[in-house]
Design an enzyme around this catalytic site. Structure first.
Site, mmCIF file in Angstrom:
data_model
loop_
_atom_site.group_PDB
_atom_site.id
_atom_site.type_symbol
_atom_site.label_atom_id
_atom_site.label_comp_id
_atom_site.label_asym_id
_atom_site.label_seq_id
_atom_site.Cartn_x
_atom_site.Cartn_y
_atom_site.Cartn_z
ATOM 1 N N ARG A 17 44.132 15.402 47.309
ATOM 2 C CA ARG A 17 43.230 16.848 47.217
ATOM 3 C C ARG A 17 42.433 16.535 48.617
ATOM 4 O O ARG A 17 41.777 15.446 48.798
ATOM 5 C CB ARG A 17 42.403 16.648 46.097
ATOM 6 C CG ARG A 17 41.035 17.843 46.317
ATOM 7 C CD ARG A 17 40.281 17.814 45.114
ATOM 8 N NE ARG A 17 41.192 18.630 44.085
ATOM 9 C CZ ARG A 17 40.350 19.290 43.270
ATOM 10 N NH1 ARG A 17 39.125 19.190 43.150
ATOM 11 N NH2 ARG A 17 41.205 19.993 42.309
ATOM 12 N N HIS A 65 46.142 25.872 45.512
ATOM 13 C CA HIS A 65 46.033 25.090 44.494
ATOM 14 C C HIS A 65 47.318 24.927 43.476
ATOM 15 O O HIS A 65 46.956 25.568 42.675
ATOM 16 C CB HIS A 65 44.708 25.181 43.916
ATOM 17 C CG HIS A 65 44.191 24.191 42.921
ATOM 18 N ND1 HIS A 65 44.842 22.904 42.557
ATOM 19 C CD2 HIS A 65 43.017 24.406 42.239
ATOM 20 C CE1 HIS A 65 43.886 22.370 42.028
ATOM 21 N NE2 HIS A 65 42.909 22.909 41.603
ATOM 22 N N GLN A 92 46.957 24.007 39.792
ATOM 23 C CA GLN A 92 46.007 24.659 39.001
ATOM 24 C C GLN A 92 47.076 26.099 38.529
ATOM 25 O O GLN A 92 46.979 26.534 37.389
ATOM 26 C CB GLN A 92 44.930 25.334 39.631
ATOM 27 C CG GLN A 92 43.999 26.112 38.919
ATOM 28 C CD GLN A 92 43.045 25.498 37.810
ATOM 29 O OE1 GLN A 92 42.786 24.524 38.034
ATOM 30 N NE2 GLN A 92 43.332 25.986 36.527
ATOM 31 N N ASP A 148 37.141 33.084 40.322
ATOM 32 C CA ASP A 148 36.768 31.757 40.996
ATOM 33 C C ASP A 148 35.266 31.505 41.532
ATOM 34 O O ASP A 148 34.648 32.577 42.037
ATOM 35 C CB ASP A 148 37.836 31.144 41.766
ATOM 36 C CG ASP A 148 37.643 29.744 42.231
ATOM 37 O OD1 ASP A 148 36.886 28.933 41.875
ATOM 38 O OD2 ASP A 148 38.576 29.355 43.107
ATOM 39 N N CYS A 171 39.577 28.654 37.049
ATOM 40 C CA CYS A 171 40.003 27.322 37.227
ATOM 41 C C CYS A 171 39.045 26.348 36.970
ATOM 42 O O CYS A 171 39.184 25.127 36.346
ATOM 43 C CB CYS A 171 40.610 27.154 38.538
ATOM 44 S SG CYS A 171 39.517 27.411 39.894
ATOM 45 N N ARG A 174 46.057 21.827 32.374
ATOM 46 C CA ARG A 174 46.348 21.299 33.534
ATOM 47 C C ARG A 174 46.863 19.696 33.271
ATOM 48 O O ARG A 174 47.829 19.416 33.994
ATOM 49 C CB ARG A 174 44.843 20.656 34.232
ATOM 50 C CG ARG A 174 43.987 22.039 34.936
ATOM 51 C CD ARG A 174 44.831 22.367 35.927
ATOM 52 N NE ARG A 174 45.098 21.663 37.120
ATOM 53 C CZ ARG A 174 44.088 21.189 38.167
ATOM 54 N NH1 ARG A 174 43.099 21.469 38.081
ATOM 55 N NH2 ARG A 174 44.683 20.357 38.956
#
Ligand code: CP
Ligand code: NVA
Length: 310
Positions: free
Chosen positions: A105, A132, A135, A223, A263, A291
């Site tokens: 990440r 991402h 996700q 988001d 998310c 996840r």
């Protein structure tokens, strides 16, 4: 003896074919249903490099690797030599001698591409400024959990910033063909190249009006307005994005069966109201749980002997 297939990476959902995405989601569904499996990661270690904060990604990868019989190493970018300037290509080659997969990440997507180019083991993108993909796999799984496996039949709305999650939704719509409507303010568009490719292959509607995007949608999704690394823009963004808050009035315009996804982490009162996040249509905690299942599926297909890469 047959040649060993090349290692595979998961930097973007587009690294998998449509069939591979669907079969990985099948594995994730099997894992979600709690069917006790073998330990496909027995004896294997995942190195996890984090240059940004994380709750879900870190914990779900670490727990997931353990549940698959493997082990995960948390490597804060601040504490390994990468943080003192050791090149990513050297980090890639060194870690490839020790571990069986790398999850990273960080900020720059190009850095992750370079890591993958120089690593001889699978590299998984745990979030960059651009994408991402882990996700989005969990999000697709949450849609399957609610509406069944016909992903092509759902209408998904995105309300907010044209950020890494919006780009990931565009890639998913491109690969799977569902209708995606995105509402974002002028100046906060998704990545132009990703948008153009998705328009060519998918069913994409873009607008500056959140109500247009949400009308009749099955999935309403948002988001944060300021992503990690954009903290200094937070005040300006909070004013630009005022019209893009998902509240009850906006959600009522969606289909009666609509679910709300985020998310997480969420900023209640900014991109989503407390009522929507805590309301009956919210699936955000199922989504967070997924996840774990989706990432276990990705690790299984990339890192196990039976998976795609081996
Ligand atoms: N959604 C997500 O990636 O959460 P974390 O930042 O907590 O990992
Ligand atoms: N767009 C957000 C997602 C966090 C999981 C960010 O990049 O900070």
């Amino acid at each position: 003896m047959a040649d060993r297939p090349a290692k595979r990476d998961f930097l973007s959902i587009t690294d998998f074919s449509r069939d591979e995405i669907l079969s990985t989601l099948d594995v994730a569904e099997t894992l979600r249903s709690g069917v006790a499996g073998t330990k496909p990661l027995a004896g294997k270690t995942l190195g996890m490099i984090f240059a940004k904060s994380s709750t879900r990604t870190r914990v779900s990868f670490e727990v997931g690797a353990f549940e698959l019989g493997g082990h995960a190493l948390f490597l804060s970018a601040r504490d390994i030599q990468l943080g003192r300037g050791e090149p990513i290509r050297d980090t890639a080659r060194v870690l490839s001698r020790y571990v069986d997969g790398i999850m990273i990440r960080t900020y720059s997507h190009e850095e992750v591409e370079e890591l993958a180019r120089f690593a001889t083991i699978p590299v998984i993108n745990g979030l960059t400024d651009l994408l991402h993909p882990c996700q989005i796999m969990a999000d697709l799984q949450t849609i399957i959990e609610n509406f069944g496996p016909d992903l092509g039949g759902v209408k998904v709305a995105w309300v907010g910033d044209g950020n890494n999650m919006a780009n990931s939704w565009l890639n998913a719509a491109y690969m799977l063909g569902f209708e995606l409507r995105l509402a974002y303010p002028a100046g906060y568009e998704p990545n132009a190249e990703i948008l153009e490719r998705a328009r060519g292959g998918g069913n994409i509607i873009t607008t500056h009006d959140p109500r247009e995007a949400v009308a009749g949608a099955d999935v309403v999704n948002t988001d944060v307005w300021a992503s990690m690394g954009q903290e200094e823009e937070a005040v300006e963004r909070a004013s630009v994005f005022q019209r893009y808050r998902v509240d009850d009035a906006l959600l009522r315009r969606a289909s009666r069966r609509a679910i709300f996804l985020h998310c997480l982490p969420a900023h209640r009162g900014e991109e989503v109201t407390d009522e929507v996040l805590e309301g009956p249509q919210s699936r955000v905690f199922d989504q967070a749980e997924n996840r774990l299942h989706a990432q276990k599926a990705v690790m299984t297909v990339l890192m196990s002997e039976e998976g795609l890469a081996r």
